[in-house]
Motif scaffolding. Structure first.
Motif, PDB file in Angstrom:
ATOM      1  N   UNK A 150      -4.438  28.114  85.903  1.00 14.93           N
ATOM      2  CA  UNK A 150      -4.638  28.619  87.256  1.00 14.93           C
ATOM      3  C   UNK A 150      -5.813  27.897  87.918  1.00 14.93           C
ATOM      4  N   UNK A 151      -5.578  27.427  89.138  1.00 17.15           N
ATOM      5  CA  UNK A 151      -6.600  26.729  89.919  1.00 17.15           C
ATOM      6  C   UNK A 151      -6.929  27.530  91.174  1.00 17.15           C
ATOM      7  N   UNK A 152      -8.172  27.460  91.584  1.00 14.14           N
ATOM      8  CA  UNK A 152      -8.608  27.983  92.869  1.00 14.14           C
ATOM      9  C   UNK A 152      -9.367  26.877  93.579  1.00 14.14           C
ATOM     10  N   UNK A 153      -8.847  26.454  94.742  1.00 12.52           N
ATOM     11  CA  UNK A 153      -9.476  25.357  95.488  1.00 12.52           C
ATOM     12  C   UNK A 153      -9.687  24.137  94.591  1.00 12.52           C
ATOM     13  N   UNK A 154      -8.673  23.785  93.819  1.00 14.45           N
ATOM     14  CA  UNK A 154      -8.667  22.626  92.922  1.00 14.45           C
ATOM     15  C   UNK A 154      -9.587  22.794  91.706  1.00 14.45           C
ATOM     16  N   UNK A 155     -10.232  23.934  91.560  1.00 13.70           N
ATOM     17  CA  UNK A 155     -11.065  24.188  90.379  1.00 13.70           C
ATOM     18  C   UNK A 155     -10.257  24.981  89.357  1.00 13.70           C
ATOM     19  N   UNK A 156     -10.204  24.478  88.127  1.00 13.01           N
ATOM     20  CA  UNK A 156      -9.472  25.173  87.078  1.00 13.01           C
ATOM     21  C   UNK A 156     -10.286  26.389  86.642  1.00 13.01           C
ATOM     22  N   UNK A 157      -9.727  27.580  86.814  1.00 15.02           N
ATOM     23  CA  UNK A 157     -10.492  28.802  86.561  1.00 15.02           C
ATOM     24  C   UNK A 157      -9.964  29.624  85.379  1.00 15.02           C
ATOM     25  N   UNK A 158      -8.697  29.430  85.017  1.00 15.60           N
ATOM     26  CA  UNK A 158      -8.148  30.271  83.943  1.00 15.60           C
ATOM     27  C   UNK A 158      -7.004  29.564  83.244  1.00 15.60           C
ATOM     28  N   UNK A 159      -6.904  29.790  81.918  1.00 17.61           N
ATOM     29  CA  UNK A 159      -5.782  29.291  81.134  1.00 17.61           C
ATOM     30  C   UNK A 159      -5.273  30.399  80.223  1.00 17.61           C
ATOM     31  N   UNK A 160      -3.972  30.442  80.062  1.00 13.76           N
ATOM     32  CA  UNK A 160      -3.352  31.417  79.163  1.00 13.76           C
ATOM     33  C   UNK A 160      -2.480  30.659  78.174  1.00 13.76           C
ATOM     34  N   UNK A 161      -2.784  30.798  76.896  1.00 14.51           N
ATOM     35  CA  UNK A 161      -1.976  30.222  75.827  1.00 14.51           C
ATOM     36  C   UNK A 161      -1.126  31.347  75.247  1.00 14.51           C
ATOM     37  N   UNK A 162       0.184  31.141  75.159  1.00 14.40           N
ATOM     38  CA  UNK A 162       1.067  32.200  74.682  1.00 14.40           C
ATOM     39  C   UNK A 162       2.301  31.585  74.051  1.00 14.40           C
ATOM     40  N   UNK A 163       3.206  32.424  73.621  1.00 16.34           N
ATOM     41  CA  UNK A 163       4.439  31.949  72.986  1.00 16.34           C
ATOM     42  C   UNK A 163       5.611  32.769  73.504  1.00 16.34           C
ATOM     43  N   UNK A 164       6.174  32.344  74.633  1.00 16.08           N
ATOM     44  CA  UNK A 164       7.342  33.015  75.179  1.00 16.08           C
ATOM     45  C   UNK A 164       7.048  34.159  76.115  1.00 16.08           C
ATOM     46  N   UNK A 165       6.109  35.017  75.753  1.00 11.92           N
ATOM     47  CA  UNK A 165       5.801  36.197  76.564  1.00 11.92           C
ATOM     48  C   UNK A 165       4.337  36.176  76.983  1.00 11.92           C
ATOM     49  N   UNK A 166       4.034  35.897  78.251  1.00 10.19           N
ATOM     50  CA  UNK A 166       2.642  35.814  78.708  1.00 10.19           C
ATOM     51  C   UNK A 166       1.918  37.144  78.712  1.00 10.19           C
ATOM     52  N   UNK A 167       2.630  38.240  78.437  1.00  7.51           N
ATOM     53  CA  UNK A 167       2.000  39.557  78.353  1.00  7.51           C
ATOM     54  C   UNK A 167       1.865  40.025  76.910  1.00  7.51           C
ATOM     55  N   UNK A 168       2.352  39.213  75.970  1.00  5.96           N
ATOM     56  CA  UNK A 168       2.277  39.565  74.559  1.00  5.96           C
ATOM     57  C   UNK A 168       1.081  38.904  73.898  1.00  5.96           C
ATOM     58  N   UNK A 169       1.277  38.374  72.688  1.00  7.07           N
ATOM     59  CA  UNK A 169       0.188  37.696  71.988  1.00  7.07           C
ATOM     60  C   UNK A 169      -0.240  36.486  72.805  1.00  7.07           C
ATOM     61  N   UNK A 170      -1.578  36.393  73.031  1.00  8.80           N
ATOM     62  CA  UNK A 170      -2.047  35.325  73.908  1.00  8.80           C
ATOM     63  C   UNK A 170      -3.562  35.186  73.843  1.00  8.80           C
ATOM     64  N   UNK A 213       5.864  30.461  64.446  1.00  8.63           N
ATOM     65  CA  UNK A 213       5.561  31.209  65.667  1.00  8.63           C
ATOM     66  C   UNK A 213       4.059  31.469  65.805  1.00  8.63           C
ATOM     67  N   UNK A 214       3.659  31.922  66.993  1.00 11.04           N
ATOM     68  CA  UNK A 214       2.260  32.234  67.242  1.00 11.04           C
ATOM     69  C   UNK A 214       1.856  33.463  66.455  1.00 11.04           C
ATOM     70  N   UNK A 215       0.743  33.359  65.742  1.00 10.27           N
ATOM     71  CA  UNK A 215       0.258  34.466  64.926  1.00 10.27           C
ATOM     72  C   UNK A 215      -1.252  34.324  64.718  1.00 10.27           C
ATOM     73  N   UNK A 216      -1.907  35.432  64.413  1.00 12.08           N
ATOM     74  CA  UNK A 216      -3.350  35.420  64.160  1.00 12.08           C
ATOM     75  C   UNK A 216      -3.603  34.828  62.784  1.00 12.08           C
ATOM     76  N   UNK A 217      -4.511  33.871  62.714  1.00 10.09           N
ATOM     77  CA  UNK A 217      -4.854  33.264  61.424  1.00 10.09           C
ATOM     78  C   UNK A 217      -6.256  33.633  60.956  1.00 10.09           C
ATOM     79  N   UNK A 218      -7.155  33.975  61.874  1.00 11.99           N
ATOM     80  CA  UNK A 218      -8.521  34.320  61.483  1.00 11.99           C
ATOM     81  C   UNK A 218      -9.229  35.055  62.600  1.00 11.99           C
TER      82      UNK A 218
END
Length: 233
Positions: A150-170, A213-218
């Protein structure tokens, strides 16, 4: 009588030819060219309810663009315009007001998935959300996760890393704040972390993930930049 008939016939033929649709031809850079060199073409815009309907086509005859302009001779678009890939699917949409971008601007991948969703005001980009999907090549390497930036006025302000569901594990990283939040498969918060000015873990809980798949490792804990515990799961 015969002479008048011939004259009328010639006049009719001239009028018909003059009234034929005028078509413009363009190369790949939308520079006007001769018909034999075209990549795109545009028939004469048609008047519709006080506006003019512009329709552009690929050389194949498939639609490339549709939109309404306030001018017959200028691209002074009003409302939503649509762009199409040669596969027939929508490749993008934009909203104009009086010929200036004002509103949503979206682009799509060939398979129809959203690629970018931006918001413009008076021709200037206010925000933009970029989507990268698992398997997409980034600098020649296929991504192992889905990514929203996500950018605001060309400034990168947020990133979301996920696997299929952006509201699930991320993992949500707030780049302008120097913080991160981690969520489990059920969407519940697992931990929060504050980084120092150099981007190093400072205070809080860091969750590390593995993918496919995406999973918690530590789970790692930090106080004032010092790691307190490293718990393998």
């Amino acid at each position: 009588m015969k002479k008048n008939t011939i004259l009328l016939a010639l006049l009719f033929a001239f009028t018909t030819t003059f009234a034929q649709v005028k078509t413009q031809y363009f190369d790949e850079n939308w520079i006007p060219v001769a018909k034999e060199d075209m990549v795109y073409y545009r028939p004469e815009p048609k008047a519709v309810n006080g506006k003019y309907l512009f329709k552009d086509y690929y050389k194949s005859g498939k639609p490339q663009f549709t939109g309404y302009s306030l001018s017959k001779t200028e691209e002074k678009f009003e409302g939503e315009v649509k762009y199409y890939g040669e596969n027939g699917k929508i490749s993008g949409t934009s909203v104009f007001k009086n010929g200036v971008l004002n509103g949503s601007v979206k682009t799509f991948f060939e398979d129809g998935r959203l690629r970018q969703d931006a918001l413009y005001k008076n021709g200037e980009e206010q925000t933009a959300t970029l989507y990268t999907y698992k398997g997409t090549e980034i600098e020649g390497v296929p991504s192992v996760y889905d990514l929203i930036t996500i950018f605001e006025k060309e400034e990168r302000v947020k990133q979301i890393i996920y696997d299929g569901n952006p509201k699930g594990m991320r993992q949500e990283s707030f780049l302008n704040e120097g913080t991160a939040k981690y969520y489990g498969a059920d969407g519940k918060l697992l931990g929060e972390l504050v980084f120092d000015l150099y981007g190093n873990p400072n205070n809080g809980t860091m969750i590390e993930f593995e993918f496919n798949p995406m999973r918690v490792s530590a789970t790692r804990f930090f106080i004032d930049g010092q790691e307190q515990e490293n718990k393998q799961l």
